[in-house]
Design an enzyme around this catalytic site. Structure first.
Site, PDB file in Angstrom:
ATOM      1  N   ASP A   1      40.083  32.846  34.235  1.00  0.00           N
ATOM      2  CA  ASP A   1      41.260  33.283  33.485  1.00  0.00           C
ATOM      3  C   ASP A   1      41.435  32.441  32.224  1.00  0.00           C
ATOM      4  OD1 ASP A   1      43.661  35.038  33.672  1.00  0.00           O
ATOM      5  OD2 ASP A   1      44.626  33.110  33.384  1.00  0.00           O
TER       6      ASP A   1
ATOM      7  N   THR B   1      43.977  37.260  27.699  1.00  0.00           N
ATOM      8  CA  THR B   1      44.103  35.933  27.089  1.00  0.00           C
ATOM      9  C   THR B   1      42.780  35.432  26.517  1.00  0.00           C
ATOM     10  OG1 THR B   1      43.789  34.853  29.214  1.00  0.00           O
ATOM     11  CG2 THR B   1      46.033  35.302  28.568  1.00  0.00           C
ATOM     12  N   THR B   2      41.691  35.717  27.216  1.00  0.00           N
ATOM     13  CA  THR B   2      40.386  35.298  26.701  1.00  0.00           C
ATOM     14  C   THR B   2      40.093  36.053  25.410  1.00  0.00           C
ATOM     15  OG1 THR B   2      39.721  35.124  29.016  1.00  0.00           O
ATOM     16  CG2 THR B   2      37.976  34.958  27.381  1.00  0.00           C
TER      17      THR B   2
ATOM     18  N   ASP C   1      47.269  38.920  37.146  1.00  0.00           N
ATOM     19  CA  ASP C   1      46.821  39.741  36.014  1.00  0.00           C
ATOM     20  C   ASP C   1      46.990  41.226  36.336  1.00  0.00           C
ATOM     21  OD1 ASP C   1      46.021  37.319  34.984  1.00  0.00           O
ATOM     22  OD2 ASP C   1      44.127  38.073  34.181  1.00  0.00           O
TER      23      ASP C   1
HETATM   24  N1  LIG Z   1      33.568  47.762  34.034  1.00  0.00           N
HETATM   25  C1  LIG Z   1      33.645  47.271  32.809  1.00  0.00           C
HETATM   26  N2  LIG Z   1      32.715  47.594  31.884  1.00  0.00           N
HETATM   27  C2  LIG Z   1      32.795  47.088  30.650  1.00  0.00           C
HETATM   28  N3  LIG Z   1      33.740  46.255  30.222  1.00  0.00           N
HETATM   29  C3  LIG Z   1      34.684  45.903  31.074  1.00  0.00           C
HETATM   30  C4  LIG Z   1      34.691  46.396  32.411  1.00  0.00           C
HETATM   31  N4  LIG Z   1      35.757  45.847  33.028  1.00  0.00           N
HETATM   32  C5  LIG Z   1      36.389  45.077  32.123  1.00  0.00           C
HETATM   33  N5  LIG Z   1      35.752  45.106  30.952  1.00  0.00           N
HETATM   34  C6  LIG Z   1      36.121  44.429  29.709  1.00  0.00           C
HETATM   35  O1  LIG Z   1      36.217  43.041  29.944  1.00  0.00           O
HETATM   36  C7  LIG Z   1      37.160  42.483  29.029  1.00  0.00           C
HETATM   37  C8  LIG Z   1      38.162  41.635  29.748  1.00  0.00           C
HETATM   38  O2  LIG Z   1      37.541  40.501  30.245  1.00  0.00           O
HETATM   39  P1  LIG Z   1      38.370  39.306  30.861  1.00  0.00           P
HETATM   40  O3  LIG Z   1      39.317  39.832  31.874  1.00  0.00           O
HETATM   41  O4  LIG Z   1      37.389  38.291  31.265  1.00  0.00           O
HETATM   42  O5  LIG Z   1      39.164  38.737  29.625  1.00  0.00           O
HETATM   43  P2  LIG Z   1      40.660  38.934  29.184  1.00  0.00           P
HETATM   44  O6  LIG Z   1      41.267  40.064  29.890  1.00  0.00           O
HETATM   45  O7  LIG Z   1      40.648  38.964  27.709  1.00  0.00           O
HETATM   46  O8  LIG Z   1      41.316  37.554  29.594  1.00  0.00           O
HETATM   47  P3  LIG Z   1      41.969  37.093  30.953  1.00  0.00           P
HETATM   48  O9  LIG Z   1      41.734  38.138  31.981  1.00  0.00           O
HETATM   49  O10 LIG Z   1      41.247  35.828  31.244  1.00  0.00           O
HETATM   50  O11 LIG Z   1      43.396  36.893  30.631  1.00  0.00           O
HETATM   51  C9  LIG Z   1      37.849  43.642  28.353  1.00  0.00           C
HETATM   52  O12 LIG Z   1      37.328  43.784  27.065  1.00  0.00           O
HETATM   53  C10 LIG Z   1      37.480  44.820  29.238  1.00  0.00           C
HETATM   54  O13 LIG Z   1      37.451  46.030  28.529  1.00  0.00           O
HETATM   55 MG   LIG Z   2      41.359  40.204  31.975  1.00  0.00          MG
END
Ligand SMILES: Nc1ncnc2c1ncn2[C@@H]1O[C@H](COP(=O)(O)OP(=O)(O)OP(=O)(O)O)[C@@H](O)[C@H]1O
Ligand SMILES: [Mg+2]
Length: 547
Positions: free
Chosen positions: A62, A95-96, A394
């Site tokens: 996260d 957040t990332t 989340d």
């Molecule tokens: N099955 C999937 N195929 C492609 N991309 C995906 C899939 N599931 C999630 N994503 C992508 O992954 C990204 C989110 O990644 P992640 O959850 O690690 O980061 P975040 O949401 O920005 O931060 P955090 O969850 O740490 O607050 C988004 O761009 C989302 O569209």
């Molecule tokens: Mg995320």
């Protein structure tokens, strides 16, 4: 006549960096932070292990958690952490992405600064680009109909997408269902004028079993044991006395010394104490309560008398749980036992102590005022339970986001690619140097699919080429289908996100990038953390040597 006297304004040990050096220094710090979390993005992102000063370990994917745990000294880097915190507090996910986007907006700005484009031009270009990006999100997002047949399915997809990048991704199907059920249960009978708040869904962490055993309890679960062995462990038709005060004889604030010379006086002293405690129990019995929930302690003598009366009691309940019990059961929070009356009692169909793993927990079910649900979070170890809990947080947030703002976008870089394409089209309509800034913004947004591809071991260049092609052909939902390693329709792949999250990410990242760009002077006084000024060992002296 006039003699030149040196005017000392700043302290001798004040460190000052100005102009281009200050900008470069700040931008570098932000990029370093953004780079640190890049490898965490997306379903194939990795986790980080953070060890604090006490040796305590956090393993997480996260962004907000990682950034909060990092012991960062540089003030500009701290601003990125603030971005992640804001996004986390507002929408709970993304957040990332926000940290990466902030970093890339500044990385792109750096190249423009090198081309001698003035920061204010970049800032105004970025401002226009942000407005356009928000419009694009609005244009490509799809409205969800809360009364439509697919509503629940879409919410589950949103929860699944949020969890697919987390440790729990293998269990995301059952967890997503639990999360959606929890949010809908709370949303169903939300009191007028009250906001849907994820904090109203308490989570009780308990080590043991596996992640899949995480369950939704229709009621409130307190990590508390009934205080006395002689008390009932189950009460049907509970009438609850909710007490803020202690069921003890209060101690004097000052040390008081009572000299007793006569043994009979000693006895009457003890009797008096016993009488006062007994009176408390009598008050509870007279009010008609069969359950006592106390925020503070309960004296052994009181416990004994309560047990004799067949009353179930628990003590030392958290303030937040006391508030919850008040809201859901209708019990008044009584601060003076003398004032307790029948009207103050709350109700519940069932209160029961049950075994959960090695612990005993109190379940409060069937509350009349409003329904309450608790997530019983399970996992093999401390660190797993914590990470499951963060993933659930989340997921709960994104589902809430869609419930309060029923609009979704598609992930896997689909939205980012579309924003990027639209910004390039838009930049062509602008005159002057702002065009550069808008194009730079478009490149920065593309860093999201780029990073997703990189983390999945795909060739980012091929992926970006294919993405651009698809979006030029009007395929606005095309993104990276990570499991297949191909550019495909993410709506079909059901990688669904809350529009609200993406809006917040864009706004927060752009805002802080602009703020950092506007700084051209950093004055740090004595005691401020080392910023690695120009020429310092880690300063930008060597970084910017080519200018
Ligand atoms: N099955 C999937 N195929 C492609 N991309 C995906 C899939 N599931 C999630 N994503 C992508 O992954 C990204 C989110 O990644 P992640 O959850 O690690 O980061 P975040 O949401 O920005 O931060 P955090 O969850 O740490 O607050 C988004 O761009 C989302 O569209
Ligand atoms: Mg995320």
């Amino acid at each position: 006549m006039s003699q030149q006297v040196p005017v000392i304004v700043l302290r001798e040990d004040t460190e000052r960096t100005s102009g281009r050096d200050a900008q470069r220094n700040n931008i570098m710090a932000v990029i370093v932070i953004a780079e640190a979390v890049k490898s965490c993005l997306g379903p194939k992102g990795m986790d980080k292990m953070l060890v604090d000063g006490f040796g305590d370990i956090t393993v997480s994917n996260d962004g907000a958690t990682i950034l909060k745990e990092m012991d960062v000294a540089h003030p500009a880097a701290k601003m990125v952490i603030e971005v992640a915190k804001t996004v986390d507090a507002e929408v709970g996910d993304g957040t990332t992405t926000a940290a990466i986007l902030t970093g890339d907006l500044l990385k792109q700005a750096e190249t423009l600064l090198d081309k001698k484009i003035h920061p204010t031009t970049i800032i105004s270009g970025y401002r226009k680009a942000t407005e356009r990006a928000l419009e694009v999100i609005e244009e490509v997002s799809e409205t969800v109909d809360p009364s439509g047949p697919d509503y629940k399915k879409i919410l589950i997809d949103v929860a699944k997408t949020a969890m697919s990048s987390k440790f729990v991704s293998n269990s995301r199907d059952p967890l997503a269902r639990i999360v959606v059920e929890a949010v809908l249960a709370i949303a169903k009978d939300l009191p007028e004028g009250e906001e849907l708040d994820v904090d109203n869904i308490p989570r009780q962490k308990q080590i043991g079993k596996t992640v899949d055993s995480t369950e939704l309890v229709k009621g409130l679960v307190l990590d508390k044991e009934v205080v006395h062995a002689g008390m009932p462990k189950k009460v049907l038709g509970a009438k609850i006395a909710l007490l803020e005060c202690a069921l003890e004889v209060s101690k004097t604030e000052f040390d008081a010394k009572i000299s007793i010379t006569d043994p009979s006086a000693m006895q009457s002293f003890l009797d008096e104490e016993d009488r006062m405690l007994k009176e408390m129990v009598e008050k509870i019995v007279a009010a008609g309560a069969n359950v006592v929930i106390a925020q503070k302690g309960i004296d052994d003598v009181v416990q004994h008398y309560l047990a004799k009366e067949g009353i179930l009691a628990v003590r030392r309940i958290k303030k937040s749980d006391v508030e919850r019990i008040h809201k859901t059961t209708g019990a008044s929070i009584v601060s003076k036992i003398q004032n307790l009356s029948a009207e103050d009692l709350g109700k519940a169909k069932l209160i029961e102590q049950r075994d959960v793993a090695d612990d005993k927990m109190l379940f409060i079910e069937g509350t009349p005022k409003s329904s309450v649900v608790t997530l019983l979070v399970r996992g093999g170890t401390d660190h797993i339970v914590d990470e499951v809990d963060r993933a659930l947080n989340d997921a709960l947030y994104v589902v809430r986001d869609v419930v309060i703002h029923p609009s979704v976008t598609y992930g896997g870089g689909a939205l980012a690619a579309e924003i990027s394409k639209q910004l390039r089209d838009y930049s062509a309509t602008l005159e002057g140097r702002e065009q550069y800034a808008v194009n730079a913004y478009a490149d920065a947004v593309e860093s999201i699919p780029n990073t997703l591809a990189e983390n999945a071991g795909l060739d980012p260049i091929d992926v970006i080429v294919n993405l651009r092609k698809a979006h030029t052909e009007g395929k606005i939902y095309h993104g990276i289908e990570i499991s297949k390693g191909k550019v495909e329709d993410m709506k079909k792949a059901r990688v669904v996100e809350a529009a609200l999250v993406n809006k917040q990410v864009v706004m927060s990242a752009a805002e802080s990038a602009q703020m950092i760009l506007k700084i051209d002077d950093v004055i740090s006084s004595r005691g401020a953390p080392d910023m690695g000024g120009p020429g310092g060992p880690e300063g930008p002296g060597d970084f910017g040597a080519d200018e």
